[in-house]
Design an enzyme around this catalytic site. Sequence first.
Site, PDB file in Angstrom:
ATOM      1  N   SER A   1       0.854  -1.196   0.000  1.00  0.00           N
ATOM      2  CA  SER A   1       0.000   0.000   0.000  1.00  0.00           C
ATOM      3  C   SER A   1       0.878   1.229   0.000  1.00  0.00           C
ATOM      4  CB  SER A   1      -0.953  -0.012   1.198  1.00  0.00           C
ATOM      5  OG  SER A   1      -0.230  -0.130   2.404  1.00  0.00           O
TER       6      SER A   1
ATOM      7  N   GLU B   1       1.107   5.629   0.771  1.00  0.00           N
ATOM      8  CA  GLU B   1       0.533   6.882   1.293  1.00  0.00           C
ATOM      9  C   GLU B   1       0.891   8.020   0.348  1.00  0.00           C
ATOM     10  OE1 GLU B   1       0.883   8.351   5.583  1.00  0.00           O
ATOM     11  OE2 GLU B   1       1.963   9.913   4.474  1.00  0.00           O
TER      12      GLU B   1
ATOM     13  N   TYR C   1      -4.309  13.829   5.703  1.00  0.00           N
ATOM     14  CA  TYR C   1      -5.231  14.901   6.082  1.00  0.00           C
ATOM     15  C   TYR C   1      -4.367  15.963   6.753  1.00  0.00           C
ATOM     16  CZ  TYR C   1      -9.795  16.464   7.961  1.00  0.00           C
ATOM     17  OH  TYR C   1     -10.945  17.132   8.252  1.00  0.00           O
TER      18      TYR C   1
ATOM     19  N   ALA D   1      -2.606  18.981   8.841  1.00  0.00           N
ATOM     20  CA  ALA D   1      -2.704  19.363  10.255  1.00  0.00           C
ATOM     21  C   ALA D   1      -3.858  20.337  10.435  1.00  0.00           C
ATOM     22  CB  ALA D   1      -1.395  19.976  10.713  1.00  0.00           C
TER      23      ALA D   1
ATOM     24  N   ARG E   1      -5.573  10.933  16.164  1.00  0.00           N
ATOM     25  CA  ARG E   1      -5.826  12.098  17.001  1.00  0.00           C
ATOM     26  C   ARG E   1      -5.395  13.342  16.245  1.00  0.00           C
ATOM     27  NH1 ARG E   1      -1.823  13.678  21.607  1.00  0.00           N
ATOM     28  NH2 ARG E   1      -0.843  14.452  19.706  1.00  0.00           N
ATOM     29  N   GLY E   2      -4.184  13.268  15.661  1.00  0.00           N
ATOM     30  CA  GLY E   2      -3.654  14.389  14.883  1.00  0.00           C
ATOM     31  C   GLY E   2      -2.853  15.353  15.736  1.00  0.00           C
ATOM     32  N   ASP E   3      -2.169  16.236  15.037  1.00  0.00           N
ATOM     33  CA  ASP E   3      -1.389  17.299  15.688  1.00  0.00           C
ATOM     34  C   ASP E   3      -1.995  18.639  15.304  1.00  0.00           C
ATOM     35  OD1 ASP E   3       0.618  15.730  16.886  1.00  0.00           O
ATOM     36  OD2 ASP E   3       1.594  15.481  14.938  1.00  0.00           O
TER      37      ASP E   3
ATOM     38  N   ALA F   1       4.022   9.941  24.763  1.00  0.00           N
ATOM     39  CA  ALA F   1       3.685   8.795  25.624  1.00  0.00           C
ATOM     40  C   ALA F   1       4.461   8.870  26.930  1.00  0.00           C
ATOM     41  CB  ALA F   1       4.021   7.498  24.898  1.00  0.00           C
TER      42      ALA F   1
ATOM     43  N   PHE G   1      12.595  15.966  10.190  1.00  0.00           N
ATOM     44  CA  PHE G   1      11.223  15.513  10.425  1.00  0.00           C
ATOM     45  C   PHE G   1      11.199  14.428  11.511  1.00  0.00           C
ATOM     46  CE2 PHE G   1       7.549  12.754   9.365  1.00  0.00           C
ATOM     47  CZ  PHE G   1       6.559  13.670   9.662  1.00  0.00           C
TER      48      PHE G   1
ATOM     49  N   HIS H   1       3.738  -0.719   3.826  1.00  0.00           N
ATOM     50  CA  HIS H   1       3.044   0.534   3.507  1.00  0.00           C
ATOM     51  C   HIS H   1       4.118   1.595   3.240  1.00  0.00           C
ATOM     52  CE1 HIS H   1      -0.316   3.407   3.676  1.00  0.00           C
ATOM     53  NE2 HIS H   1       0.435   4.196   4.418  1.00  0.00           N
TER      54      HIS H   1
HETATM   55  P1  FAD Z   1      -2.756   8.722  19.755  1.00  0.00           P
HETATM   56  O1  FAD Z   1      -2.191   7.387  19.557  1.00  0.00           O
HETATM   57  O2  FAD Z   1      -4.156   8.835  20.170  1.00  0.00           O
HETATM   58  O3  FAD Z   1      -1.884   9.523  20.814  1.00  0.00           O
HETATM   59  C1  FAD Z   1      -0.468   9.571  20.686  1.00  0.00           C
HETATM   60  C2  FAD Z   1       0.208   8.991  21.925  1.00  0.00           C
HETATM   61  O4  FAD Z   1      -0.024   9.866  23.020  1.00  0.00           O
HETATM   62  C3  FAD Z   1      -0.360   7.642  22.308  1.00  0.00           C
HETATM   63  O5  FAD Z   1       0.317   6.587  21.627  1.00  0.00           O
HETATM   64  C4  FAD Z   1      -0.172   7.648  23.785  1.00  0.00           C
HETATM   65  O6  FAD Z   1       1.116   7.215  24.120  1.00  0.00           O
HETATM   66  C5  FAD Z   1      -0.343   9.106  24.162  1.00  0.00           C
HETATM   67  N1  FAD Z   1      -1.759   9.357  24.518  1.00  0.00           N
HETATM   68  C6  FAD Z   1      -2.620  10.154  23.850  1.00  0.00           C
HETATM   69  N2  FAD Z   1      -3.843  10.154  24.471  1.00  0.00           N
HETATM   70  C7  FAD Z   1      -3.732   9.327  25.524  1.00  0.00           C
HETATM   71  C8  FAD Z   1      -4.631   8.912  26.522  1.00  0.00           C
HETATM   72  N3  FAD Z   1      -5.897   9.354  26.579  1.00  0.00           N
HETATM   73  N4  FAD Z   1      -4.201   8.052  27.464  1.00  0.00           N
HETATM   74  C9  FAD Z   1      -2.931   7.580  27.429  1.00  0.00           C
HETATM   75  N5  FAD Z   1      -2.022   7.941  26.492  1.00  0.00           N
HETATM   76  C10 FAD Z   1      -2.412   8.806  25.553  1.00  0.00           C
HETATM   77  N6  FAD Z   1      -1.153  13.518  11.216  1.00  0.00           N
HETATM   78  C11 FAD Z   1      -1.987  14.332  10.519  1.00  0.00           C
HETATM   79  O7  FAD Z   1      -2.240  15.470  10.927  1.00  0.00           O
HETATM   80  N7  FAD Z   1      -2.563  13.919   9.340  1.00  0.00           N
HETATM   81  C12 FAD Z   1      -2.345  12.669   8.840  1.00  0.00           C
HETATM   82  O8  FAD Z   1      -2.887  12.321   7.767  1.00  0.00           O
HETATM   83  C13 FAD Z   1      -1.488  11.774   9.556  1.00  0.00           C
HETATM   84  N8  FAD Z   1      -1.282  10.508   9.132  1.00  0.00           N
HETATM   85  C14 FAD Z   1      -0.497   9.651   9.891  1.00  0.00           C
HETATM   86  C15 FAD Z   1      -0.359   8.318   9.469  1.00  0.00           C
HETATM   87  C16 FAD Z   1       0.430   7.443  10.211  1.00  0.00           C
HETATM   88  C17 FAD Z   1       0.562   5.995   9.733  1.00  0.00           C
HETATM   89  C18 FAD Z   1       1.112   7.882  11.382  1.00  0.00           C
HETATM   90  C19 FAD Z   1       2.008   6.939  12.152  1.00  0.00           C
HETATM   91  C20 FAD Z   1       0.960   9.204  11.807  1.00  0.00           C
HETATM   92  C21 FAD Z   1       0.145  10.108  11.089  1.00  0.00           C
HETATM   93  N9  FAD Z   1      -0.059  11.417  11.495  1.00  0.00           N
HETATM   94  C22 FAD Z   1      -0.891  12.255  10.780  1.00  0.00           C
HETATM   95  C23 FAD Z   1       0.623  11.943  12.692  1.00  0.00           C
HETATM   96  C24 FAD Z   1      -0.259  11.828  13.959  1.00  0.00           C
HETATM   97  O9  FAD Z   1      -1.377  12.668  13.828  1.00  0.00           O
HETATM   98  C25 FAD Z   1       0.590  12.251  15.150  1.00  0.00           C
HETATM   99  O10 FAD Z   1       1.602  11.305  15.405  1.00  0.00           O
HETATM  100  C26 FAD Z   1      -0.210  12.559  16.421  1.00  0.00           C
HETATM  101  O11 FAD Z   1       0.671  13.214  17.355  1.00  0.00           O
HETATM  102  C27 FAD Z   1      -0.746  11.335  17.131  1.00  0.00           C
HETATM  103  O12 FAD Z   1      -1.861  10.809  16.518  1.00  0.00           O
HETATM  104  P2  FAD Z   1      -2.362   9.335  16.977  1.00  0.00           P
HETATM  105  O13 FAD Z   1      -3.657   9.051  16.375  1.00  0.00           O
HETATM  106  O14 FAD Z   1      -1.292   8.359  16.776  1.00  0.00           O
HETATM  107  O15 FAD Z   1      -2.539   9.649  18.526  1.00  0.00           O
END
Ligand code: FAD
Length: 293
Positions: free
Chosen positions: A11, A13, A45, A47, A103-105, A150, A214, A263
């Site tokens: 796959s 990206e 998607y 930021a 979750r996103g940044d 984390a 990065f 991927h």
């Molecule tokens: P989460 O996994 O929800 O949180 C990140 C970490 O913070 C967790 O692993 C955990 O250790 C800690 N944490 C957060 N909340 C809690 C909680 N309630 N309790 C305990 N620990 C917690 N970003 C974009 O903006 N657009 C994209 O399209 C995009 N695509 C991506 C694709 C991939 C494959 C990857 C790996 C990253 C991508 N990102 C993207 C980046 C991503 O948005 C960031 O890494 C963001 O900081 C974390 O998103 P997440 O969903 O992994 O978060």
Amino acid sequence: MKITDPAFGLSFEVFPPRNLNASFKLWRTIEQLATLDPSFVSVTYGAGGSTRDVSRAAVDVINREYGMDVAGHLTCVDATREQVMDVAQAYKDAGARQIVALRGDPSDADAGFQPTADGFQSSLELISALADTGDFKVRVAAYPHTHPEAANENADIDMLKAKFDAGAHSAITQFFFESDDFLRFRDKCVTAGITQKIIPGILPVENWKKTKSFSARCGAFTPDWLDKAFENATNQEEHDLLSISICTELCDDLLNEGVEDLHFYTLNDPSLTKTVCHALGRTPSELRLHKVA
Ligand code: FAD
């Protein structure tokens, strides 16, 4: 290096284009990589939801014009639940049956994630809401080098387990450069009770300096030996050759350790990804009807 079976799940990206020139680059990437029979293509998607409309449009064109299975990325940043679910519905209308739920940044990364009033508080809530629709295969992010926010490695793996418990189908990892880093992480996930698929994210390095900067921001680890190797590349041709050989070796190691899917982060440039896939035996003439389960 062993010879791997070229029928691995593949796959790619891509990111949505910001202008006309970038659109041509994206379509060239899709056209060239489509010949390698990917299982799906994922569209990022921006930021803070900054590419909402163009992400949806890219999903639509890739699905409609190229007949490819597309996963739209979706984040919880700067949007209410209703707005986020509207984007999910728009992805569905555009033909997407998969979403990468994040979750996103925030646009200002230093500010840290602040949930919007009436917005999803975490990736877990988003994953759960998307899974409840029954419309999507939900993929999530995983971090072999631990997410920078984390508390520790175990907490990060617990969070990944919680994502699966909330309804995720599979995870895609942040990029890494040494197969042992992924394999150790995969073992720890299994020990934590994770049975779902964790797909390694592979970055063929186009520009080492940019990759390093990065990596520092997103918590990916860049080994010293790689730093030295790229420093010794005196021109772009040497840089590309190095990048291709390192990436091919990494993928080959992973496939020989039982990894079934790769991927690729293409950065909308097909050349390195295509060459690595060819080196792994995945050429248009070797097409296999292998789809990610
Ligand atoms: P989460 O996994 O929800 O949180 C990140 C970490 O913070 C967790 O692993 C955990 O250790 C800690 N944490 C957060 N909340 C809690 C909680 N309630 N309790 C305990 N620990 C917690 N970003 C974009 O903006 N657009 C994209 O399209 C995009 N695509 C991506 C694709 C991939 C494959 C990857 C790996 C990253 C991508 N990102 C993207 C980046 C991503 O948005 C960031 O890494 C963001 O900081 C974390 O998103 P997440 O969903 O992994 O978060």
